[in-house]
Enzyme design. Sequence first.
Site, PDB file in Angstrom:
ATOM      1  N   ASN A 170     -18.701  -5.121  11.442  1.00 17.42           N
ATOM      2  CA  ASN A 170     -19.299  -6.260  12.151  1.00 17.42           C
ATOM      3  C   ASN A 170     -18.733  -6.544  13.533  1.00 17.42           C
ATOM      4  OD1 ASN A 170     -18.849  -7.552   8.956  1.00 17.42           O
ATOM      5  ND2 ASN A 170     -20.888  -7.059   9.734  1.00 17.42           N
ATOM      6  N   GLU A 199     -26.304  -4.457   7.828  1.00 20.79           N
ATOM      7  CA  GLU A 199     -26.769  -4.119   6.486  1.00 20.79           C
ATOM      8  C   GLU A 199     -28.167  -4.650   6.205  1.00 20.79           C
ATOM      9  OE1 GLU A 199     -23.823  -5.524   7.227  1.00 20.79           O
ATOM     10  OE2 GLU A 199     -23.429  -7.312   6.076  1.00 20.79           O
TER      11      GLU A 199
END
Length: 214
Positions: A170, A199
């Site tokens: 991230n 995701e």
Amino acid sequence: SGQSRPMRILQFVQSAAAPGDANSAICAVDSYCANVEWAMNVGDKKGQILDAVVLAVRPRWVLELGTYCGYSTMRIARLLPPGARLVTLEMNQHYAQVAKQILGHAGLDTQVDLLVGASSALIPQLKKKFEMETFDLIFIDHWKASYLPDARLLEECGLLAPGTVLLADNVTCPGAPDYLQYVRNSPRYRSEYFPCQLEYLQVEDGMEKSVFLG
Ligand SMILES: C[C@H](C[C@H]1O[C@@H](n2cnc3c(N)ncnc32)[C@H](O)[C@@H]1O)NC(=O)c1cc(-c2ccc(F)cc2)cc(O)c1O
Ligand SMILES: [Mg+2]
């Protein structure tokens, strides 16, 4: 049904995945989160990058920050060489309880030590608790604002050796700008960015792989 999203994920894994089969448990989580409800697992695309790093490092000691439901925990544990250990830290008791059950269903609980608590409180205890020196691989996937302070804490606790690999999820979405600036500018790291997608979505994300140089 299931009073929380992690509980609903657990129930789907228990119903859809063959007991003792890690790959079917991983597929079940991805199928549920891609088709029923989104969840903050690293997912299969970024998961393949994680797999490649685990296979390249062949780690004896792995640390994961942020277990959530144990999805990335499963991806790492299933690829560990015999005798290797994965320590994963999760501050939310409910998430940890779900992850323990998912890891048990997948037959991966023997390689994994799941500790409940905040990383900043647990990291200083790890050497003594596990009678180990340094980690070979660290997967960072907890509060994005904790990435940098915890990387500094790991350095200060002497838990990094030259060659230790830090892989952070991230770094683009939600983002960890202070962490990125640090590992990309510090002479103590050699850093590389792996562009990817968030995701289960078409949103841009990426992972940062940083080798500690000592
Ligand atoms: C933070 C979470 C992951 C877990 O980390 C545990 N945790 C926290 N701080 C600590 C600590 N200090 N020590 C131990 N555990 C700790 C927590 O309880 C969660 O279970 N991950 C995320 O928030 C996350 C969010 C997104 C995301 C992306 C786009 C959006 F629009 C919305 C959300 C994607 C991702 O891929 C994530 O990974
Ligand atoms: Mg993540």
